[in-house]
Write a protein that holds these residues in place. Structure first.
Motif, PDB file in Angstrom:
ATOM      1  N   UNK A 234       0.865  -1.296   0.065  1.00 32.03           N
ATOM      2  CA  UNK A 234       0.130  -0.117  -0.102  1.00 32.03           C
ATOM      3  C   UNK A 234       0.902   1.370   0.189  1.00 32.03           C
ATOM      4  N   UNK A 235       0.670   1.966  -1.080  1.00 31.41           N
ATOM      5  CA  UNK A 235       1.453   3.296  -1.213  1.00 31.41           C
ATOM      6  C   UNK A 235       0.732   4.347  -0.314  1.00 31.41           C
ATOM      7  N   UNK A 236       1.507   5.109   0.341  1.00 29.08           N
ATOM      8  CA  UNK A 236       0.908   6.505   0.988  1.00 29.08           C
ATOM      9  C   UNK A 236       1.300   7.569  -0.010  1.00 29.08           C
ATOM     10  N   UNK A 237       1.283   8.909   0.509  1.00 28.15           N
ATOM     11  CA  UNK A 237       1.611  10.052  -0.419  1.00 28.15           C
ATOM     12  C   UNK A 237       2.924   9.884  -0.769  1.00 28.15           C
ATOM     13  N   UNK A 238       3.124  10.537  -2.090  1.00 25.08           N
ATOM     14  CA  UNK A 238       4.127  10.395  -2.847  1.00 25.08           C
ATOM     15  C   UNK A 238       5.443  10.878  -1.979  1.00 25.08           C
ATOM     16  N   UNK A 239       5.349  11.970  -1.213  1.00 26.51           N
ATOM     17  CA  UNK A 239       6.313  12.714  -0.404  1.00 26.51           C
ATOM     18  C   UNK A 239       6.563  11.921   0.914  1.00 26.51           C
ATOM     19  N   UNK A 240       5.841  11.166   1.436  1.00 20.88           N
ATOM     20  CA  UNK A 240       5.753  10.718   2.569  1.00 20.88           C
ATOM     21  C   UNK A 240       7.000   9.491   2.498  1.00 20.88           C
ATOM     22  N   UNK A 241       7.733   9.520   3.693  1.00 17.50           N
ATOM     23  CA  UNK A 241       8.745   8.372   4.074  1.00 17.50           C
ATOM     24  C   UNK A 241       8.245   6.983   4.297  1.00 17.50           C
ATOM     25  N   UNK A 242       8.827   6.065   3.472  1.00 22.21           N
ATOM     26  CA  UNK A 242       8.404   4.657   3.965  1.00 22.21           C
ATOM     27  C   UNK A 242       9.448   4.410   5.267  1.00 22.21           C
TER      28      UNK A 242
END
Length: 753
Positions: A234-242
């Motif tokens: 599941x991807x979060x916002x593009x700029x959020x850090x995994x």
């Protein structure tokens, strides 16, 4: 109590769920034919999903748009829809019990803050301080008195009665495919509550799908999952850090993930970006094509009917789903709070093309200022959009300028739908006979003044919410005179027109305008009185106006603007003297209380029994206009008025939405081969199960005979410029002034002698 409530709610939804056949009995799951089957011959033959299958619908916390997430009620009602997947957001308590709660902070979605006031804590979560109530601080026996609640304030709290649902309850209770989402594995690891240990002891038996946004957990679970379980990143916002790699989600590469997963779960904006203006980007991203090329499925999350949708969708949530299935690609599934709307979009509006003709005998689609939900009302653009949307009847509410030009505008107050308030603020006045508030009225301005104004697209909801309408075209379009409107209707060959006449008595007695004669002359000039191909409806709330149009071949419509609870036979008989049809407000047909519908009134049956047609006004797409029973989806309201109540016409600001429903095969409940239907709701039944059922306001008064008959129209007396109308207080002052001037003239004559 909870069990009995659930059983009754199941009955209500079973008789109105889209999975039900016209008889009201739900077909077994899987009966709705996929594209290519004989039952789908009318529809699409190929889906552009990875495997060519129909997109799946994942119920986020069950039917969480109406009921608290993952409660037995939310899951059981969602599971009434065929082929639907149930999703639980899994968290773990201090004593290692799994619970289904979406938010890490339990105060969002449960009553824990009421049970344990002032007990918040602050923890680092993925590098950020988060304050709230956390499951890691509570054993399950401490949560026994905590109930699941609606976490979205605009949704009803009437069903906040169930305890926090456990993972074991979720796994055992519902016969539907199950999906669990694990949002914060690292946080729970830090509190010595490993999900791997939890699943090792509790197994993943009965779980069909699992998703997570953390790579370390993804790797661990991929090694222990059952072969039949599908795993998704599941991807979060593009700029959020995994959190486990320190990379942003936008930097992660699909080909590196592919060996571990079946597919990906992404926010809607990953595929169709929404610009700051709240309009869609011109083109979608290529993510779906890229993922499909790698053999990965794509599920999209974040769908909810009560979101502030992109203006491109005109507040019709089904349009958003279609944007992900019919633009040269299709996602493999949707994760949504409102599974009925998603199922309708997939089973009906994506499956069947929209080129079929309307069926014989369906209710009329009548406009309110044209397509006034999309363009400024009563402009050339609003009318052209209504024609494009195949409205049956386009309307013109006739207003008069000071110099006698008849034109189309919703009200005589130009401050609503034009820029008059900014251009002519000094012309504001109060006319109690027309409205209680100040206004800038058309009959106080010359037509040349009115032409200098711009249209203004307004929304009845923008003052109290973010639900603006199509701001990019807010001031576009041109006003139409009545003559221009009639010529437009003839040129476009619309099936019919509705001419609405308000304030005729005031215009005649106070402004000197004979609006009835003006309309009659315009219709004659345009030859509408000499043809039979286009229906002409004359509407007014004044029976004296309708009396003027008797024996002219036009259909006369009485507008009952006040909300009424009943129309007795004596009143119906009085209406028949003047009208062939009646327009009623929505709430005169199906009243509401505390946001829920009440049982429908007898008004429509009483009028139709006397051979009077009934039109309902005014339908809108915005969810704020809808009772909770309608699932924040205008399609269910349209279905209820057209299928259950069986009105003869709907008056709407979004004719395209009404027409889309009526043209779709899923609205044809008389089709014996229909396997999936968009059915009406059951007014009043849901309200009866809430705490509000014992605190209802009394019904509105019935419509009485005295409310129908109006005095004859006064003659139109032309008022000279600068002279107030007869009978006004200003006229009395004017008379004194004239007398004084006469006396002064006499005195002057004496002095000259």
């Amino acid at each position: 109590m909870t069990r009995s409530l659930l059983l009754v709610l199941l009955f209500i939804h079973a008789t109105s769920a889209a999975s039900a056949e016209p008889s009201g009995e739900a077909p077994p799951p899987g009966d709705a034919p996929p594209p290519g089957d004989a039952g789908a011959a009318k529809g699409s033959s190929v889906w552009q999903t990875l495997h060519g299958e129909q997109p799946k619908v994942v119920a986020h916390g069950g039917f969480s748009g109406l009921y608290p997430q993952s409660t037995p009620t939310a899951n059981a009602i969602a599971a009434l829809y065929p082929k639907l997947i149930l999703l639980c957001n899994l968290q773990i308590t201090m004593d290692k019990v799994g619970i289904c709660v979406a938010n890490l902070d339990l105060s969002e979605g449960t009553s824990i803050a009421v049970e344990y006031p002032n007990k918040t804590k602050t923890y680092k979560v993925n590098g950020k301080d988060v304050t709230g109530y956390f499951s890691v601080d509570y054993a399950m026996n401490q949560l026994n008195n905590v109930i699941a609640t609606q976490s979205v304030l605009s949704r009803p709290d009437a069903f906040d009665i169930d305890p926090i649902p456990t993972f074991d309850d979720f796994r055992a209770s519902i016969a539907a495919p199950r999906w669990i989402h694990v949002e914060y594995p690292q946080f729970y690891d830090e509190h010595k509550l490993s999900y791997e240990d939890y699943f090792d002891k509790n197994s993943l038996r009965g779980i069909n799908y699992l998703s997570t946004p953390e790579l370390t957990f993804l790797k661990a679970i991929s090694a222990m999952k059952p072969p039949t379980m599908k795993l998704y990143f599941a991807f979060k916002g593009r700029e959020e850090l995994e959190p486990t790699t320190n990379q942003t989600y936008g930097e992660l590469l699909l080909d590196k993930l592919k060996p571990m997963i079946t597919g990906i779960v992404v926010p809607r904006e990953y595929i169709w970006p929404v610009e700051k203006s709240n309009y869609l980007a011109p083109e979608p991203n290529l993510l779906v094509a890229d993922a499909h090329e790698l053999g990965l499925e794509v599920y999209v999350y974040g769908f909810a009917n009560d979101n502030v949708l992109s203006y491109n969708y005109s507040y019709d949530p089904t349009e958003e789903y279609l944007q992900f299935t019919s633009k040269g690609f299709s996602v493999d599934g949707f994760i949504t709070d409102f599974p009925p709307t998603a199922m309708n979009a997939v089973e009906c509006f994506a499956k069947y093309n929209n080129s079929e003709s309307r069926r014989e005998g369906q209710p009329l689609v009548i406009t309110n200022g044209g397509a006034s939900g999309i363009y400024a009302g009563s402009t050339d653009l609003a009318y052209q959009k209504a024609v494009d949307d195949e409205a049956d009847i386009i309307d013109c509410s006739v207003q008069m300028s000071k110099d006698g030009v008849a034109f189309c505008m919703a009200t005589a107050d130009l401050s609503v739908d034009t820029t008059a308030a900014a251009i002519f603020p000094d012309r504001a006045t109060t006319i109690p006979e027309i409205q209680k508030d100040d206004g800038i009225f058309s009959f106080d301005l010359e037509w040349s003044d009115i032409q200098s104004l711009q249209p203004q697209l307004s929304s009845p909801f923008e003052k109290t919410s973010d639900l603006k309408r199509n701001p990019a075209v807010k001031n576009e379009g041109k006003f139409m005179t009545l003559d221009q409107f009639l010529q437009f209707a003839k040129a476009k060959s619309v099936p019919g027109i509705l001419i609405n006449i308000d304030n005729a008595a005031y215009l005649a007695s106070k402004e000197g305008h004979d609006v009835v004669t003006t309309v009659s002359t315009a219709l004659h000039k345009a030859s509408f009185d000499k043809q039979t191909t286009q229906q002409v409806l004359i509407q007014s709330d004044d029976t004296s106006v309708l009396a003027k149009f008797s024996n002219l071949g036009y259909k006369r419509v009485l507008a009952v603007k006040e909300e009424v609870s009943d129309i007795p036979k004596a009143t119906v008989d009085e209406i028949k003297k003047y009208a062939d049809a009646v327009t009623l407000t929505r709430f005169s047909i199906i009243p509401t209380s505390h946001g829920f519908t009440r049982k429908e009134t007898n008004s429509v049956l009483a009028l139709q029994a006397a051979n009077l047609s009934v039109f309902v006004t005014t339908l809108n797409n915005e969810y704020l206009s809808l009772a909770f029973d309608y699932n924040s989806d205008a399609m269910f309201e349209i279905a209820t008025y057209t299928q259950l109540v069986q009105v003869n016409g709907t008056i709407t600001e979004y004719p395209g939405t009404a027409n889309k429903y009526l043209k779709n095969p899923c609205s044809n409940l008389n089709d014996p081969d229909l396997m999936y239907a968009i059915l009406p709701i059951n007014p009043g039944q849901m309200l009866n199960l809430t705490k509000y059922s014992e605190n209802l306001s009394p019904p509105k008064p019935a419509l009485a005979v005295k409310d129908i008959a109006d005095p004859p129209l006064p003659p139109a007396i032309k008022v000279q410029d600068g002279a107030p109308p007869p009978g006004s207080s200003a006229c009395a002052h004017s008379g004194l002034s004239i007398a004084a001037m006469a006396l002064l003239s006499l005195l002057n004559g004496l002095f000259h002698i």
